[in-house]
Design an enzyme around this catalytic site. Structure first.
Site, PDB file in Angstrom:
ATOM      1  N   VAL A 107      -6.602  -2.112 -10.284  1.00 53.70           N
ATOM      2  CA  VAL A 107      -6.014  -1.271 -11.325  1.00 53.70           C
ATOM      3  C   VAL A 107      -5.614  -2.070 -12.561  1.00 53.70           C
ATOM      4  O   VAL A 107      -5.289  -1.477 -13.593  1.00 53.70           O
ATOM      5  CB  VAL A 107      -4.791  -0.492 -10.813  1.00 53.70           C
ATOM      6  CG1 VAL A 107      -5.184   0.522  -9.757  1.00 53.70           C
ATOM      7  CG2 VAL A 107      -3.714  -1.431 -10.303  1.00 53.70           C
ATOM      8  N   THR A 126      -2.398   7.865  -8.490  1.00 55.59           N
ATOM      9  CA  THR A 126      -1.176   7.993  -7.696  1.00 55.59           C
ATOM     10  C   THR A 126      -0.583   6.643  -7.324  1.00 55.59           C
ATOM     11  O   THR A 126       0.527   6.585  -6.787  1.00 55.59           O
ATOM     12  CB  THR A 126      -1.437   8.773  -6.392  1.00 55.59           C
ATOM     13  OG1 THR A 126      -2.214   7.964  -5.487  1.00 55.59           O
ATOM     14  CG2 THR A 126      -2.179  10.074  -6.674  1.00 55.59           C
ATOM     15  N   LYS A 213       8.433   3.911 -14.459  1.00 53.44           N
ATOM     16  CA  LYS A 213       7.773   5.217 -14.522  1.00 53.44           C
ATOM     17  C   LYS A 213       7.809   5.783 -15.946  1.00 53.44           C
ATOM     18  O   LYS A 213       6.842   6.413 -16.394  1.00 53.44           O
ATOM     19  CB  LYS A 213       8.445   6.184 -13.547  1.00 53.44           C
ATOM     20  CG  LYS A 213       8.220   5.848 -12.089  1.00 53.44           C
ATOM     21  CD  LYS A 213       6.749   5.831 -11.748  1.00 53.44           C
ATOM     22  CE  LYS A 213       6.516   5.576 -10.272  1.00 53.44           C
ATOM     23  NZ  LYS A 213       5.068   5.557  -9.932  1.00 53.44           N
ATOM     24  N   VAL A 239      10.112  11.673  -2.875  1.00 52.77           N
ATOM     25  CA  VAL A 239       9.106  12.297  -2.016  1.00 52.77           C
ATOM     26  C   VAL A 239       9.489  12.091  -0.553  1.00 52.77           C
ATOM     27  O   VAL A 239       9.649  10.967  -0.079  1.00 52.77           O
ATOM     28  CB  VAL A 239       7.713  11.712  -2.295  1.00 52.77           C
ATOM     29  CG1 VAL A 239       6.674  12.351  -1.376  1.00 52.77           C
ATOM     30  CG2 VAL A 239       7.326  11.935  -3.756  1.00 52.77           C
TER      31      VAL A 239
END
Length: 362
Positions: A107, A126, A213, A239
């Site tokens: 990434v 994600t 974030k 989550v």
């Protein structure tokens, strides 16, 4: 770059699978005429998406949800260790075996991402950077890397001709932290998708996951600005769901930094992993229509100290039962609002203050 058929050929050597199942050649080996093969390939390509971070708690749920909706999933993994982890997990069920491929992609490498995304019409980013050696699992350095990775993912989407849409997983933490909200005790201040966390406040208070974030989402929006790429971000609360204590402890601990303040202000919420995964698929499918922008996702607001203490206990964190508005009859300062996502997913146009979801904890 090789594409691997992860779930049916895990026993084979990685290089064998890589050579045998190259995406661009796979259709030539199928029986039937050239026109039939071309039509079949075109149909599959139109339903082929790439997911980063698919071995994570949320990423895996997104992969499974996409398979249920009939998508073919290319799973971008970073290392051989991730592939070994898939072998150990054995979590792809019978229905998903014909729809998942894996591809090695970094990434932090634009070219690697471009090759991984080539041939896909959509990307679900994600993956989240976590330092397992850190006390909270997330550091200031991780925040910078998170932002850079998000920027590179979106740049790779823009660069890849086949990609039309991208769904990026952000966090509710990117919406809740500010120091200058007006306070009216009669009416709580609404926190929705229009709110952004203050980066300076996050730095000053060492809220690194919130900072990461926030920075990552803003970097993604900057990279997509002025391009043809359709970008949507989903901002879930903490989550939870079956297995989260076993498979998601480090990100959960990082999320709970500053949780006492969030609890007191009415901002500590949870989101069941199944609902979050479904939200990703729904916003992706609606992006051709009216869907766009940011979506806050949660299904339960933690309102009592006992609930918070139970979360801490299950994560192995020490702590006491803090006072909350419900404990001392003071109204919370803020009210979370997920009306936009609720309208998209259920057509119920309302501000959900405390919509209880039955499965919160393992």
């Amino acid at each position: 770059m090789g594409v691997l058929r992860s779930t049916q050929s895990l026993e084979a050597e990685v290089e064998e699978m890589r050579a045998a199942l190259l995406l661009h050649d796979a259709w030539a080996w199928r029986p039937g005429g050239g026109a039939a093969r071309a039509a079949e390939a075109a149909g599959v390509e139109a339903r082929t998406v790439c997911v980063t971070g698919g071995t994570s708690f949320l990423g895996f749920a997104v992969v499974n949800r996409l398979l249920r909706h009939g998508y073919n999933v290319r799973l971008a993994i970073e290392t051989q260790e991730d592939l070994d982890k898939l072998r150990e997990m054995e979590m792809f069920g019978e229905n998903g075996r014909d729809g998942v491929w894996t591809v090695i992609a970094n990434v932090m490498d634009l070219e690697s991402l471009h090759e991984a995304f080539d041939g896909c019409v959509g990307v679900f980013h994600t993956s989240s950077l976590v330092d397992p050696g850190g006390i909270s699992g997330y550091t200031k350095h991780m925040a910078r890397l998170e932002a850079k990775a998000a920027e590179l993912v979106v740049e790779a989407c823009v660069r890849t001709e086949s990609v039309r849409k991208c769904v990026l997983t952000s966090s509710l933490l990117a919406c809740v932290w500010r120091q200058n909200y007006a306070y009216d005790r009669r009416f709580p201040t609404t926190i929705d998708e229009n709110c952004w966390s203050d980066e300076s406040f996050c730095r000053d208070n060492k809220l690194w996951l919130s900072l990461g974030k926030t920075m990552a989402e803003k970097a993604a929006w900057r990279a997509a600005r002025g391009t043809d790429l359709k970008l949507v971000t989903v901002c879930p609360a903490l989550v939870t769901g079956p297995g989260f204590l076993r498979r998601n402890p480090t990100p959960s601990i990082a999320y709970l930094k500053g949780a006492h303040a969030m609890l007191a202000e009415g901002l500590l919420a949870t989101a069941n992993v199944g609902r979050v995964a479904e939200a990703h698929v729904r916003v992706y499918e609606e992006m051709s229509g009216t869907a766009g922008g940011r979506y806050i996702c949660y299904d339960h607001v933690v309102r009592r100290g006992e609930e918070f203490t139970e979360l801490q206990r299950q994560l192995g964190l020490p702590g006491r039962v803090p006072a909350t508005p419900q404990d001392d009859d003071r109204p919370p300062r803020f009210q979370l609002c997920n009306r936009k996502l609720s309208a998209l997913m259920s057509a119920r146009r309302r501000c959900t203050y405390d919509a209880y979801f039955p499965v919160l904890y393992e």
